[in-house]
Structure formats: C-alpha cells, structure tokens
Design an enzyme around this catalytic site. Sequence first.
Site, PDB file in Angstrom:
ATOM      1  N   ASP A  33       0.835  -1.203   0.000  1.00 30.46           N
ATOM      2  CA  ASP A  33       0.000   0.000   0.000  1.00 30.46           C
ATOM      3  C   ASP A  33       0.871   1.255   0.000  1.00 30.46           C
ATOM      4  O   ASP A  33       1.999   1.243   0.489  1.00 30.46           O
ATOM      5  CB  ASP A  33      -0.905  -0.027   1.245  1.00 30.46           C
ATOM      6  CG  ASP A  33      -2.065   0.944   1.128  1.00 30.46           C
ATOM      7  OD1 ASP A  33      -2.277   1.505   0.036  1.00 30.46           O
ATOM      8  OD2 ASP A  33      -2.766   1.152   2.133  1.00 30.46           O
ATOM      9  N   GLY A  89       0.243   5.368  -4.418  1.00 29.52           N
ATOM     10  CA  GLY A  89      -0.326   6.650  -4.845  1.00 29.52           C
ATOM     11  C   GLY A  89       0.244   7.802  -4.039  1.00 29.52           C
ATOM     12  O   GLY A  89       0.651   8.838  -4.584  1.00 29.52           O
ATOM     13  N   HIS A 131       2.907   3.008  -8.919  1.00 31.04           N
ATOM     14  CA  HIS A 131       2.743   1.565  -9.182  1.00 31.04           C
ATOM     15  C   HIS A 131       3.971   1.019  -9.910  1.00 31.04           C
ATOM     16  O   HIS A 131       4.471  -0.057  -9.583  1.00 31.04           O
ATOM     17  CB  HIS A 131       1.482   1.300 -10.003  1.00 31.04           C
ATOM     18  CG  HIS A 131       0.218   1.744  -9.324  1.00 31.04           C
ATOM     19  ND1 HIS A 131      -0.038   1.468  -8.008  1.00 31.04           N
ATOM     20  CD2 HIS A 131      -0.863   2.443  -9.771  1.00 31.04           C
ATOM     21  CE1 HIS A 131      -1.227   1.987  -7.667  1.00 31.04           C
ATOM     22  NE2 HIS A 131      -1.734   2.585  -8.726  1.00 31.04           N
ATOM     23  N   SER A 164      -7.194  -5.751  -5.627  1.00 24.64           N
ATOM     24  CA  SER A 164      -8.358  -6.232  -4.882  1.00 24.64           C
ATOM     25  C   SER A 164      -9.608  -6.070  -5.731  1.00 24.64           C
ATOM     26  O   SER A 164      -9.633  -5.281  -6.684  1.00 24.64           O
ATOM     27  CB  SER A 164      -8.514  -5.449  -3.578  1.00 24.64           C
ATOM     28  OG  SER A 164      -9.055  -4.172  -3.846  1.00 24.64           O
ATOM     29  N   THR A 165     -10.639  -6.803  -5.366  1.00 30.64           N
ATOM     30  CA  THR A 165     -11.920  -6.692  -6.071  1.00 30.64           C
ATOM     31  C   THR A 165     -12.400  -5.235  -6.036  1.00 30.64           C
ATOM     32  O   THR A 165     -12.957  -4.730  -7.002  1.00 30.64           O
ATOM     33  CB  THR A 165     -12.957  -7.614  -5.385  1.00 30.64           C
ATOM     34  OG1 THR A 165     -12.353  -8.896  -5.199  1.00 30.64           O
ATOM     35  CG2 THR A 165     -14.197  -7.768  -6.220  1.00 30.64           C
ATOM     36  N   ASN A 214     -10.574  -2.626  -6.108  1.00 26.51           N
ATOM     37  CA  ASN A 214      -9.752  -1.745  -6.948  1.00 26.51           C
ATOM     38  C   ASN A 214     -10.395  -1.407  -8.298  1.00 26.51           C
ATOM     39  O   ASN A 214      -9.993  -0.447  -8.951  1.00 26.51           O
ATOM     40  CB  ASN A 214      -8.355  -2.342  -7.188  1.00 26.51           C
ATOM     41  CG  ASN A 214      -7.439  -2.227  -5.987  1.00 26.51           C
ATOM     42  OD1 ASN A 214      -6.534  -3.040  -5.797  1.00 26.51           O
ATOM     43  ND2 ASN A 214      -7.650  -1.215  -5.152  1.00 26.51           N
ATOM     44  N   TRP A 215     -11.419  -2.172  -8.696  1.00 29.23           N
ATOM     45  CA  TRP A 215     -12.118  -1.846  -9.955  1.00 29.23           C
ATOM     46  C   TRP A 215     -12.778  -0.477  -9.863  1.00 29.23           C
ATOM     47  O   TRP A 215     -13.092   0.140 -10.879  1.00 29.23           O
ATOM     48  CB  TRP A 215     -13.200  -2.883 -10.281  1.00 29.23           C
ATOM     49  CG  TRP A 215     -12.675  -4.246 -10.616  1.00 29.23           C
ATOM     50  CD1 TRP A 215     -12.851  -5.379  -9.891  1.00 29.23           C
ATOM     51  CD2 TRP A 215     -11.901  -4.640 -11.770  1.00 29.23           C
ATOM     52  NE1 TRP A 215     -12.220  -6.443 -10.497  1.00 29.23           N
ATOM     53  CE2 TRP A 215     -11.635  -6.020 -11.650  1.00 29.23           C
ATOM     54  CE3 TRP A 215     -11.387  -3.951 -12.879  1.00 29.23           C
ATOM     55  CZ2 TRP A 215     -10.898  -6.737 -12.592  1.00 29.23           C
ATOM     56  CZ3 TRP A 215     -10.653  -4.663 -13.816  1.00 29.23           C
ATOM     57  CH2 TRP A 215     -10.420  -6.035 -13.671  1.00 29.23           C
ATOM     58  N   ARG A 236       1.582  -4.891   6.313  1.00 29.75           N
ATOM     59  CA  ARG A 236       0.927  -3.846   5.511  1.00 29.75           C
ATOM     60  C   ARG A 236       1.783  -2.591   5.544  1.00 29.75           C
ATOM     61  O   ARG A 236       2.178  -2.132   6.610  1.00 29.75           O
ATOM     62  CB  ARG A 236      -0.483  -3.527   6.012  1.00 29.75           C
ATOM     63  CG  ARG A 236      -1.156  -2.468   5.125  1.00 29.75           C
ATOM     64  CD  ARG A 236      -2.616  -2.283   5.384  1.00 29.75           C
ATOM     65  NE  ARG A 236      -3.190  -1.429   4.342  1.00 29.75           N
ATOM     66  CZ  ARG A 236      -4.445  -1.449   3.943  1.00 29.75           C
ATOM     67  NH1 ARG A 236      -5.289  -2.277   4.514  1.00 29.75           N
ATOM     68  NH2 ARG A 236      -4.880  -0.646   2.999  1.00 29.75           N
TER      69      ARG A 236
END
Length: 248
Positions: A22, A25, A39, A67-68, A70-71, A190
């Site tokens: 993480d 950004g 990234h 992750s799901t 992130n869409w 993390r």
Amino acid sequence: MEDLKSQVDTENLPRHIAIIMDGNGRWAKQHGKPRVFGHQSGVKSVRETTEAAAELGVEYLTLYAFSTENWNRPKFEVNALMALLVETIRKEVKTLNKNNIRLAAIGDLGRLPEKSQKALKKAIEDTAGNTRMTLVLALNYSAKWEIMNAVKSLASQVESGNLTSEAIDEEVFSNALATRGMPDPELLIRTSGETRISNFLLWQIAYSELYFTPTFWPDFRKDSLYTAILDYQNRERRFGKTSEQVAK
Ligand code: FPP
C-alpha cells in the site's frame, strides 16, 4: 551499516508471508508524479522482496496486487495497473525460473482482462516445476469472495450427495479456499501506515502476527523485509496458551 539479514534466525522463519502493498499513490504524490508512477516504482519493491524472501528460505510469499474493490478506481488507473501486471509478469518469468520460484495466483481470475489472464496462465505454467519458493499474486481477490465461493462449492457437494454437512471441518473448509495446500501466513505485513486488513485472507490470518510499517510500498526494500521478520521473531506466539506453557 547494521547487517539486518544476518540477524534473521533462519530456523524460525515464517513459512508464509503475506503483504498488503500500500502507499503507491501517496508515494507518487510526495514525488510530484502521477499515481501510475507509484505503481511502476512498486515493481522494484516486488522484485526485491521476492528475492529477499527466497534467499532466506521463506516458502510462500503472497502479494495483494489487485483487490476486487480496486475496480472502483478511475478507469485509466485500472488499465495502467493491468498493463503493468502483464508487462511485469512477462518480463519476470526468466528471473523467476533462474531463481527456481513458482508463480501462483488467487482471486476471481476469470474476470481479469483476457490479456492478463493469458500472461498469468503462461507464467504459471512456465514456472510450475520450480520448488524454492511460491510467489502468490492475489489478483481480483477479496477474502469475502473467496469464503462465499468455498461455501457455495461445499453446499453444492452436499446437495449432490458427495459430502455430508457433518464432515465439514476446518480442514475441509480450508481446502475449499483458493489457498488450498498452502500453510496459513504466520506474518502479515501492511505498508503505508494503514492499519486495516481490507478484505485480505480473512480465514487464513486467524493466528497471523500483524506488522504495520509507515514505509510506502515503493520504498520497501530487502532491509524492510528483514526488519519485519526480526520484529516477528521477537514476538511470542502463544496460540491461546499462557507464557509459561509456551516456554516449556
Ligand atoms: C496500493 O497502493 C497498490 C496497489 C493497489 C497495486 C500494487 C501493484 C504493484 C506494486 C504493481 C505490480 C505488481 C506485481 C505483483 C507485478 P495505492 O494505490 O492504494 O496507494 P495509496 O493508498 O497511496 O493511494
């Protein structure tokens, strides 16, 4: 300079380390660059962390790459992330083979763009024979999705008479998850100072040691991994027992 690597007790290594990468950004913003640059810079951290883990003798390294949720990011960023993923996977297969590292993936992979699926499938096949470490990419992954999937699969086995509800125990349930066959992570890292789990490996981290570092992912280096492992090794893992019981 302090040699952190030599301080790591290789007899007491986590077999499986999971990482929520993480802060890409925010790192980019700090450097006055677009998020995508963060990234791209994070790929170096992926490479270094993978190499460091393999050198030490860690058996599984799982990275939360997409992750799901992130869409929901701007389409431009999602596309850039997918392109970066394909490019990185293609580029790194040689290095993975050279280092005897097997690639695996967990997540709702069928919903990834065709190109990503193809690159991933090929890299997984091309590295299938490697035995030193397994690098697991969590892609379009969410733990709730994984658990729902396991529940549905077990329910349909019960429906069809291939399984009884009484036979469902922790082992049967674990084997219905995407991580079947892998040990649970003893250490979850993390980066970026956030202290959430964000729908990552909820079942598997029941007893994991959690390590949070303010370092943004693009700044995460081999020494950052050693520091996390040293922190883990200085903790006492009790699994519900008393300190006295553990000392025996
Ligand atoms: C989190 O930072 C990072 C991601 C969502 C993507 C991680 C992807 C990579 C490092 C690229 C390639 C990876 C592989 C495995 C080939 P963020 O964007 O949430 O950062 P922020 O919280 O500061 O906005």
